[in-house]
Design a protein around this motif. Structure first.
Motif, short mmCIF file in Angstrom:
data_model
loop_
_atom_site.label_atom_id
_atom_site.label_comp_id
_atom_site.label_asym_id
_atom_site.label_seq_id
_atom_site.Cartn_x
_atom_site.Cartn_y
_atom_site.Cartn_z
N GLN A 1 0.83 -1.21 0.00
CA GLN A 1 0.00 0.00 0.00
C GLN A 1 0.87 1.25 0.00
O GLN A 1 0.54 2.25 -0.66
CB GLN A 1 -0.92 0.00 1.22
CG GLN A 1 -1.97 1.12 1.19
CD GLN A 1 -2.89 1.02 -0.03
OE1 GLN A 1 -3.52 -0.02 -0.26
NE2 GLN A 1 -2.96 2.08 -0.82
N ARG A 2 1.97 1.21 0.73
CA ARG A 2 2.88 2.36 0.75
C ARG A 2 3.43 2.64 -0.64
O ARG A 2 3.48 3.79 -1.09
CB ARG A 2 4.03 2.09 1.73
CG ARG A 2 5.02 3.25 1.87
CD ARG A 2 6.16 2.89 2.79
NE ARG A 2 6.88 1.72 2.29
CZ ARG A 2 7.85 1.10 2.97
NH1 ARG A 2 8.18 1.52 4.18
NH2 ARG A 2 8.47 0.06 2.45
N SER A 3 3.83 1.58 -1.35
CA SER A 3 4.32 1.77 -2.72
C SER A 3 3.23 2.28 -3.65
O SER A 3 3.46 3.15 -4.48
CB SER A 3 4.91 0.46 -3.26
OG SER A 3 6.14 0.16 -2.63
N MET A 4 2.01 1.74 -3.50
CA MET A 4 0.90 2.20 -4.34
C MET A 4 0.59 3.68 -4.09
O MET A 4 0.34 4.44 -5.03
CB MET A 4 -0.34 1.34 -4.11
CG MET A 4 -0.24 -0.05 -4.71
SD MET A 4 -1.80 -0.97 -4.69
CE MET A 4 -1.99 -1.31 -2.93
N VAL B 1 -0.95 4.66 -7.86
CA VAL B 1 -1.59 3.60 -8.66
C VAL B 1 -2.51 2.79 -7.76
O VAL B 1 -2.38 2.80 -6.53
CB VAL B 1 -0.54 2.67 -9.32
CG1 VAL B 1 0.28 3.42 -10.36
CG2 VAL B 1 0.39 2.06 -8.25
N ASP B 2 -3.46 2.07 -8.37
CA ASP B 2 -4.41 1.24 -7.64
C ASP B 2 -3.94 -0.20 -7.50
O ASP B 2 -4.49 -0.97 -6.72
CB ASP B 2 -5.78 1.26 -8.33
CG ASP B 2 -6.37 2.66 -8.37
OD1 ASP B 2 -6.17 3.41 -7.38
OD2 ASP B 2 -7.02 3.01 -9.37
N SER B 3 -2.96 -0.58 -8.31
CA SER B 3 -2.35 -1.89 -8.21
C SER B 3 -0.93 -1.76 -8.75
O SER B 3 -0.59 -0.77 -9.40
CB SER B 3 -3.13 -2.94 -9.02
OG SER B 3 -3.13 -2.61 -10.39
N LEU B 4 -0.10 -2.75 -8.46
CA LEU B 4 1.31 -2.67 -8.83
C LEU B 4 1.60 -3.56 -10.04
O LEU B 4 1.24 -4.73 -10.06
CB LEU B 4 2.18 -3.09 -7.65
CG LEU B 4 2.11 -2.16 -6.43
CD1 LEU B 4 2.74 -2.81 -5.20
CD2 LEU B 4 2.79 -0.82 -6.74
N ASP B 5 2.25 -2.97 -11.04
CA ASP B 5 2.60 -3.74 -12.24
C ASP B 5 3.49 -4.92 -11.90
O ASP B 5 3.30 -6.03 -12.41
CB ASP B 5 3.34 -2.84 -13.25
CG ASP B 5 2.43 -1.86 -13.94
OD1 ASP B 5 1.21 -2.16 -14.05
OD2 ASP B 5 2.90 -0.80 -14.38
N GLY C 1 -5.38 -9.63 -7.28
CA GLY C 1 -5.32 -8.55 -8.26
C GLY C 1 -4.54 -7.32 -7.84
O GLY C 1 -4.52 -6.31 -8.54
N LEU C 2 -3.86 -7.41 -6.69
CA LEU C 2 -3.09 -6.26 -6.21
C LEU C 2 -1.75 -6.12 -6.93
O LEU C 2 -1.18 -5.03 -7.03
CB LEU C 2 -2.86 -6.38 -4.70
CG LEU C 2 -2.72 -5.10 -3.90
CD1 LEU C 2 -3.97 -4.24 -4.03
CD2 LEU C 2 -2.44 -5.41 -2.43
N ILE C 3 -1.23 -7.25 -7.43
CA ILE C 3 0.05 -7.29 -8.14
C ILE C 3 -0.15 -7.97 -9.48
O ILE C 3 -0.80 -9.02 -9.55
CB ILE C 3 1.10 -8.10 -7.33
CG1 ILE C 3 1.26 -7.57 -5.91
CG2 ILE C 3 2.44 -8.12 -8.05
CD1 ILE C 3 2.07 -8.50 -5.02
N ARG C 4 0.41 -7.40 -10.52
CA ARG C 4 0.34 -8.03 -11.84
C ARG C 4 1.42 -9.12 -11.96
O ARG C 4 1.14 -10.25 -12.34
CB ARG C 4 0.54 -6.96 -12.93
CG ARG C 4 0.44 -7.49 -14.36
CD ARG C 4 -0.99 -7.72 -14.79
NE ARG C 4 -1.10 -8.10 -16.18
CZ ARG C 4 -1.20 -7.25 -17.20
NH1 ARG C 4 -1.18 -5.93 -16.97
NH2 ARG C 4 -1.33 -7.68 -18.43
#
Length: 345
Positions: free
Chosen positions: A110-113, A118-122, A150-153
């Protein structure tokens, strides 16, 4: 003028398409001199215009994630969502040792987002300092679950060795890539890592491929840099030590002379040859080229584009010429250990 068609792409296991030349943001961490945040944000546009849309950063690279976030926000506000070019932000999570429950993992993501807006991380590239503390498996288990949510691609690793890469894969945790040091000087990934990656469909993202700029015409025929004034960035200091272990400045100069000849034959730069050599290696998806965002005269966009030009193709004779010098170097695998061991020894 945009050059987007000239930048080759590759698709990672989770479906994320990235450029084969990635823009590295370690250089804004503070270890390469002061960073002007507004200038750094503004400087990112030139990379996008050139089609170099993939940025590599980390939660520990100073303001890197925030700089990306500010640019990402500006880009979307200037253009409609459909018109904005796809921007890929690959970050790293580098936790301190400690409990690795789901809440800890979620908080870090969440800190990185929040920083990257962004809403999710590539892509999250996970690093772990101490293998004797096996809670890296707990962290990766939660990351894998969050990927399913779906939080991380893409779930990936950075600086993991071959033994741990196999262990993680055998636990059923699917990783897309492993980011490792790989260059003409440091070819440890070719010893064991590449074969394991190929067998499991894992790709390599490489850094240090230009040895912090030492693999360039700038150092051809030059006296050995030894002072802090000459080795005035974290990259130069780090990769000069790699060269010392590899074979020393004399052998390095022989390599530069041969690379200069190969480059002249292809009407390109030494950096182009060094980059292309690694891009052509099995399992390598992309090469990370550091960008000192906002530092006048420090951008090398045009040269980076040339590295992946279809017109640049190293011949069998080129490779024999280069390998003739490399075979006279020391074995870094026996000196340092496997990929990433320099961070743990």
């Amino acid at each position: 003028m945009t050059r987007m068609a000239q930048v080759p792409k590759v698709t990672l296991a989770g479906g994320l398409e990235i450029c084969r030349i990635l823009n590295g943001m370690w250089q804004v961490s503070g270890a390469h001199g002061p960073v002007d945040h507004p200038k750094a944000v503004q400087a990112m546009q030139a990379y996008i215009d050139a089609g170099l849309t993939t940025f590599d950063m980390a939660d520990i690279y100073g303001p890197a994630e925030e700089i990306f976030g500010h640019f990402n926000s500006q880009l979307k506000s200037k253009l409609s969502y459909d018109a904005a070019p796809a921007l890929q932000g690959l970050t790293k999570w580098v936790p301190r040792p400690g409990p690795m429950d789901r809440k800890v993992v979620e908080k870090a993501l969440q800190r990185s987002m929040d920083r990257m807006q962004v809403d999710s991380l590539d892509c999250v590239q996970f690093h772990w300092w101490n293998y004797s503390d096996n809670r890296y498996l707990h962290a990766l288990g939660h990351l894998s679950d969050l990927q399913q949510d779906g939080l991380i691609r893409e779930l990936a690793l950075t600086n993991f060795d071959t033994q741990r890469l196999e262990e993680i894969t055998n636990k059923g945790i699917r990783v897309s890539s492993n980011q490792v040091q790989y260059s003409l000087i440091d070819q440890r990934p070719a010893v064991k890592m590449e074969a394991v990656c190929l067998s499991h469909g894992i790709q390599l993202l490489t850094y240090g491929t230009l040895a912090g700029g030492l693999l360039s015409e700038r150092y051809l025929g030059k006296a050995e840099p030894t002072s802090r004034v000459e080795l005035n960035t974290a990259s130069l200091s780090k990769y000069k030590k790699v060269i010392d272990g590899w074979g020393g400045w004399g052998l390095f100069q022989e390599l530069l002379v041969l690379l200069g000849g190969v480059a002249q034959g292809h009407s390109c730069s030494i950096a182009n040859v060094a980059t292309r050599y690694i891009l052509d290696r099995p399992a390598v998806a992309g090469v990370i080229v550091g960008c000192r965002l906002g530092v006048a005269g420090a951008e090398h966009i045009k040269d980076s584009l040339h590295s992946c030009s279809p017109e640049l193709e190293l011949t069998a004779q080129d490779l024999r010429t280069i390998d003739g010098v490399l075979q006279r170097s020391r074995d870094l695998m026996s000196l340092i250990g496997d990929c990433g061991d320099e961070y743990r020894n």
